[in-house]
Design a protein around this motif. Structure first.
Motif, PDB file in Angstrom:
ATOM      1  N   ALA A 192       0.839  -1.199   0.000  1.00 57.02           N
ATOM      2  CA  ALA A 192       0.000   0.000   0.000  1.00 57.02           C
ATOM      3  C   ALA A 192       0.876   1.252   0.000  1.00 57.02           C
ATOM      4  CB  ALA A 192      -0.907  -0.004   1.234  1.00 57.02           C
ATOM      5  N   PRO A 193       0.417   2.317  -0.636  1.00 53.83           N
ATOM      6  CA  PRO A 193       1.193   3.570  -0.687  1.00 53.83           C
ATOM      7  C   PRO A 193       1.094   4.332   0.635  1.00 53.83           C
ATOM      8  CG  PRO A 193      -0.877   3.846  -1.864  1.00 53.83           C
ATOM      9  CD  PRO A 193      -0.831   2.406  -1.429  1.00 53.83           C
ATOM     10  N   MET A 194       1.802   3.863   1.643  1.00 48.97           N
ATOM     11  CA  MET A 194       1.620   4.375   2.998  1.00 48.97           C
ATOM     12  C   MET A 194       2.035   5.846   3.153  1.00 48.97           C
ATOM     13  SD  MET A 194       0.059   2.027   4.462  1.00 48.97           S
ATOM     14  CE  MET A 194      -0.131   3.089   5.880  1.00 48.97           C
ATOM     15  N   LYS A 195       3.095   6.265   2.485  1.00 46.66           N
ATOM     16  CA  LYS A 195       3.532   7.669   2.631  1.00 46.66           C
ATOM     17  C   LYS A 195       2.468   8.629   2.101  1.00 46.66           C
ATOM     18  CE  LYS A 195       8.520   6.849   2.725  1.00 46.66           C
ATOM     19  NZ  LYS A 195       8.430   5.396   2.928  1.00 46.66           N
ATOM     20  N   GLU A 196       1.845   8.260   0.996  1.00 47.75           N
ATOM     21  CA  GLU A 196       0.767   9.091   0.457  1.00 47.75           C
ATOM     22  C   GLU A 196      -0.450   9.068   1.378  1.00 47.75           C
ATOM     23  OE1 GLU A 196       2.514   6.862  -1.121  1.00 47.75           O
ATOM     24  OE2 GLU A 196       3.214   7.633  -3.067  1.00 47.75           O
ATOM     25  N   LEU A 197      -0.727   7.914   1.984  1.00 48.55           N
ATOM     26  CA  LEU A 197      -1.844   7.831   2.918  1.00 48.55           C
ATOM     27  C   LEU A 197      -1.568   8.620   4.185  1.00 48.55           C
ATOM     28  CD1 LEU A 197      -2.813   4.073   2.453  1.00 48.55           C
ATOM     29  CD2 LEU A 197      -4.139   6.072   1.746  1.00 48.55           C
ATOM     30  N   GLU A 198      -0.312   8.638   4.615  1.00 49.71           N
ATOM     31  CA  GLU A 198       0.058   9.472   5.767  1.00 49.71           C
ATOM     32  C   GLU A 198      -0.222  10.943   5.445  1.00 49.71           C
ATOM     33  OE1 GLU A 198       3.922  10.077   8.671  1.00 49.71           O
ATOM     34  OE2 GLU A 198       4.255   9.837   6.511  1.00 49.71           O
ATOM     35  N   PHE A 199       0.107  11.357   4.241  1.00 43.69           N
ATOM     36  CA  PHE A 199      -0.159  12.741   3.813  1.00 43.69           C
ATOM     37  C   PHE A 199      -1.657  13.045   3.897  1.00 43.69           C
ATOM     38  CE2 PHE A 199      -1.410  15.666   0.408  1.00 43.69           C
ATOM     39  CZ  PHE A 199      -0.634  16.782   0.722  1.00 43.69           C
ATOM     40  N   LEU A 200      -2.492  12.110   3.427  1.00 42.87           N
ATOM     41  CA  LEU A 200      -3.937  12.333   3.455  1.00 42.87           C
ATOM     42  C   LEU A 200      -4.477  12.335   4.884  1.00 42.87           C
ATOM     43  CD1 LEU A 200      -5.097  10.153   0.414  1.00 42.87           C
ATOM     44  CD2 LEU A 200      -4.891  12.648   0.517  1.00 42.87           C
ATOM     45  N   MET A 201      -3.920  11.495   5.766  1.00 41.38           N
ATOM     46  CA  MET A 201      -4.350  11.520   7.169  1.00 41.38           C
ATOM     47  C   MET A 201      -4.027  12.866   7.815  1.00 41.38           C
ATOM     48  SD  MET A 201      -3.721   7.720   8.821  1.00 41.38           S
ATOM     49  CE  MET A 201      -2.095   7.387   8.121  1.00 41.38           C
ATOM     50  N   ASN A 202      -2.900  13.441   7.447  1.00 41.23           N
ATOM     51  CA  ASN A 202      -2.524  14.748   7.989  1.00 41.23           C
ATOM     52  C   ASN A 202      -3.352  15.875   7.362  1.00 41.23           C
ATOM     53  OD1 ASN A 202      -0.531  13.697   9.683  1.00 41.23           O
ATOM     54  ND2 ASN A 202       1.042  13.813   8.103  1.00 41.23           N
ATOM     55  N   LYS A 203      -3.750  15.699   6.126  1.00 45.64           N
ATOM     56  CA  LYS A 203      -4.474  16.749   5.402  1.00 45.64           C
ATOM     57  C   LYS A 203      -5.945  16.813   5.784  1.00 45.64           C
ATOM     58  CE  LYS A 203      -5.338  18.438   0.690  1.00 45.64           C
ATOM     59  NZ  LYS A 203      -5.062  18.219  -0.764  1.00 45.64           N
ATOM     60  N   TYR A 204      -6.560  15.636   5.985  1.00 47.00           N
ATOM     61  CA  TYR A 204      -8.007  15.588   6.233  1.00 47.00           C
ATOM     62  C   TYR A 204      -8.280  15.053   7.637  1.00 47.00           C
ATOM     63  CZ  TYR A 204      -8.353  16.283   1.209  1.00 47.00           C
ATOM     64  OH  TYR A 204      -8.238  16.797  -0.068  1.00 47.00           O
ATOM     65  N   GLU A 205      -8.853  15.893   8.457  1.00 44.24           N
ATOM     66  CA  GLU A 205      -9.100  15.548   9.861  1.00 44.24           C
ATOM     67  C   GLU A 205     -10.002  14.330   9.998  1.00 44.24           C
ATOM     68  OE1 GLU A 205     -10.939  17.614  13.934  1.00 44.24           O
ATOM     69  OE2 GLU A 205     -10.723  18.778  12.083  1.00 44.24           O
ATOM     70  N   GLN A 206     -10.923  14.130   9.066  1.00 42.47           N
ATOM     71  CA  GLN A 206     -11.909  13.061   9.177  1.00 42.47           C
ATOM     72  C   GLN A 206     -11.442  11.734   8.568  1.00 42.47           C
ATOM     73  OE1 GLN A 206     -14.651  16.212   7.485  1.00 42.47           O
ATOM     74  NE2 GLN A 206     -16.170  14.749   8.251  1.00 42.47           N
ATOM     75  N   VAL A 228       3.755  -1.802   7.074  1.00 44.49           N
ATOM     76  CA  VAL A 228       3.105  -0.511   7.322  1.00 44.49           C
ATOM     77  C   VAL A 228       3.968   0.368   8.224  1.00 44.49           C
ATOM     78  CG1 VAL A 228       1.130   0.618   8.430  1.00 44.49           C
ATOM     79  CG2 VAL A 228       0.768  -1.351   6.921  1.00 44.49           C
ATOM     80  N   LEU A 229       4.435  -0.193   9.339  1.00 45.20           N
ATOM     81  CA  LEU A 229       5.214   0.584  10.299  1.00 45.20           C
ATOM     82  C   LEU A 229       6.664   0.765   9.860  1.00 45.20           C
ATOM     83  CD1 LEU A 229       3.772  -0.783  13.645  1.00 45.20           C
ATOM     84  CD2 LEU A 229       3.206   1.328  12.440  1.00 45.20           C
ATOM     85  N   ASN A 230       7.081   0.040   8.826  1.00 48.04           N
ATOM     86  CA  ASN A 230       8.388   0.299   8.228  1.00 48.04           C
ATOM     87  C   ASN A 230       8.325   1.482   7.275  1.00 48.04           C
ATOM     88  OD1 ASN A 230      11.218  -0.488   7.795  1.00 48.04           O
ATOM     89  ND2 ASN A 230      10.572  -1.014   5.726  1.00 48.04           N
ATOM     90  N   GLU A 231       7.137   1.721   6.704  1.00 44.79           N
ATOM     91  CA  GLU A 231       6.966   2.807   5.739  1.00 44.79           C
ATOM     92  C   GLU A 231       6.733   4.153   6.407  1.00 44.79           C
ATOM     93  OE1 GLU A 231       6.837   2.586   2.018  1.00 44.79           O
ATOM     94  OE2 GLU A 231       8.125   0.994   2.780  1.00 44.79           O
ATOM     95  N   ILE A 232       5.949   4.158   7.494  1.00 42.84           N
ATOM     96  CA  ILE A 232       5.623   5.416   8.175  1.00 42.84           C
ATOM     97  C   ILE A 232       5.635   5.198   9.686  1.00 42.84           C
ATOM     98  CG2 ILE A 232       4.192   6.253   6.259  1.00 42.84           C
ATOM     99  CD1 ILE A 232       1.709   5.570   7.971  1.00 42.84           C
ATOM    100  N   PRO A 233       5.839   6.270  10.460  1.00 40.16           N
ATOM    101  CA  PRO A 233       5.698   6.146  11.923  1.00 40.16           C
ATOM    102  C   PRO A 233       4.231   5.898  12.266  1.00 40.16           C
ATOM    103  CG  PRO A 233       6.796   8.204  11.282  1.00 40.16           C
ATOM    104  CD  PRO A 233       6.225   7.616  10.037  1.00 40.16           C
ATOM    105  N   PHE A 234       3.998   5.379  13.471  1.00 44.23           N
ATOM    106  CA  PHE A 234       2.611   5.133  13.871  1.00 44.23           C
ATOM    107  C   PHE A 234       1.871   6.460  13.926  1.00 44.23           C
ATOM    108  CE2 PHE A 234      -0.968   3.042  15.257  1.00 44.23           C
ATOM    109  CZ  PHE A 234      -0.736   1.681  15.432  1.00 44.23           C
ATOM    110  N   HIS A 235       0.688   6.480  13.337  1.00 42.12           N
ATOM    111  CA  HIS A 235      -0.131   7.690  13.250  1.00 42.12           C
ATOM    112  C   HIS A 235      -1.328   7.547  14.183  1.00 42.12           C
ATOM    113  CE1 HIS A 235      -2.544  10.940  11.477  1.00 42.12           C
ATOM    114  NE2 HIS A 235      -1.449  11.315  10.816  1.00 42.12           N
TER     115      HIS A 235
END
Length: 425
Positions: A192-206, A228-235
């Motif tokens: 899964a594109p986790m870095k891009e998903l991290e960006f969206l989690m930060n961008k959209y509160e919901q 997942v946790l190798n790609e991004i820190p825990f969110h």
């Protein structure tokens, strides 16, 4: 028997044909099992469908821990943990929390983990978006919620451009939007594109992400915490279901949370946490020992051993111009075959040559992307990889001579963005 649809009848016919060839529902008649060899139809066969990626299911320390727990506590502790549980179960969760550095719950399967998690974490006025390749265990849990009226929709695989459009639209009507994904997708082996998903989690509160990282656990990430946790820190808006039945080598499911309150809420109210039995004592003790092994410095050497084999497989397959589903550095490889007939022919020819692979057709994969799925474990040797891929190439040359395959056409099917592609959900 009740009448079934024409589509289900066709799928069942295909399945029964594969069964008659010995390429599905095969029965291994081993007196002993070493992780690499299966005895199928009286012949020794290299097992290239093993998802115990790290080979820990045969680790002697883990087996000894399991045997010792059986001697102490028996085969099973028959009570819901809601009422009473062994201290061993608490020790297991504590050791896993030490490994993941986050709150953890444990259940007997990943499917049960999702069934406990989702109805508690997802609100009545939340929207659910399923990636259309997401694992069947997740679809099962979501379909149970769909019956209560939750909004559920399916999105084309990893199309984050479409995802962001849906987030914007759904945010106006629903409290939260949950995107359901696999960390490593179990058929094609892509991540899964986790870095891009991290960006969206930060961008959209919901916007929240719920990931099933069953096939990413153990073989990658520091201490084997997974893809997942190798790609991004825990969110704080990330929730993960994992499996201990694959790379972890012991059996069962686990859930990793961003905070203790979420863990305790699911532990108190999750259906399978209340009404299903606890892990077997042997599995709990094995999980403690496996987590200890994951946290040793030398565990990274075991991961490196597998990653070298992954790289070797990828290079060899590309040298032979085999139609891989993509260039993914994971232990799951998918080689397209063009259609169901070619897939069955290839799997049967490989079986006759001493290799067991997984033939994948609709509904496990889209109708235009059938092929063979190969999983690499630490049991597999470089010579095994050479022999297997050279045999696949030989089989494909035969199919090409018969006018039944065009490798370049098969490759294109994995790069085109289909507007219709769906798997059965």
């Amino acid at each position: 028997m009740k009448l079934i649809t024409k589509e289900l009848e066709q799928i069942n016919t295909t399945f029964e044909y594969g069964r008659s060839l010995g390429i599905v529902r095969a029965v291994a008649k081993n007196d002993e099992y070493d992780g690499r060899n299966l005895i199928l139809d009286g012949k020794e066969t290299v097992f290239l469908g093993n998802c115990s990626y790290m080979g820990l299911d045969q680790n002697q320390e883990i087996k000894d821990a399991a045997k010792n727990a059986i001697d102490k506590f028996g085969m099973y502790f028959s009570s819901s943990r809601t009422f009473v549980g062994l201290e061993l179960f608490e020790q297991m969760e504590e050791k896993l929390e030490e490994m993941f550095e986050k709150p953890v719950n444990v259940t007997t399967s990943t499917t049960f983990a999702h069934i406990s998690n989702l109805p508690i974490l997802i609100g009545k006025n939340d929207a659910i978006i399923l990636d259309n390749y997401v694992h069947s265990s997740m679809q099962t849990a979501v379909n149970m919620m769909r019956n209560n009226g939750e909004h559920v929709e399916i999105l084309r695989h990893s199309r984050l451009d479409l995802l962001e459009d849906r987030i914007k639209i759904l945010s106006a009507k629903y409290n939260n939007i949950w995107y359901m994904i696999d960390g490593i997708y179990s058929m094609m082996g892509d991540g899964a594109p986790m870095k891009e998903l991290e960006f969206l989690m930060n961008k959209y509160e919901q916007f929240f992400v719920y990931a099933d990282d069953a096939h990413g656990t153990s073989w990658t990430g520091k201490k084997g915490v997974g893809y997942v946790l190798n790609e991004i820190p825990f969110h704080e808006k990330l929730f993960i279901g994992m499996s201990m039945s694959k790379g972890f080598g012991t059996g069962g499911g686990l859930m990793v949370y961003p905070d203790k309150a979420s863990k305790e809420l699911v532990k108190n109210l999750g259906k399978t946490m209340i009404f299903s039995g606890p892990p077997h004592p042997a599995a709990a003790a094995a999980a403690i020992k496996s987590a200890e092994i994951h946290m040793r410095p030398e565990f990274a050497d075991l991961q490196l051993d597998l990653k070298r084999k992954i790289e070797y497989f990828w290079k060899k397959a590309n040298q032979l111009s085999l139609p891989l589903s993509g260039n993914y550095a994971t232990p799951i490889f998918f080689i397209g075959a063009g259609n169901t007939e070619n897939t069955a022919y290839t799997a049967k020819a490989l079986l006759d040559s001493g290799f067991f692979v997984s033939p994948c057709t609709f509904p496990s994969v889209p109708k235009n992307k059938t092929g063979i799925r190969i999983t690499l474990s630490r049991y597999i040797t470089l010579k095994d990889i050479d022999n297997l891929l050279e045999m696949v190439n030989h089989i494909y040359l035969q199919l090409e001579k018969m006018g039944k395959m065009d490798r370049e056409q098969v490759k294109r099917r994995f790069t085109e963005k289909s507007t219709k592609e769906l798997i059965l959900s």
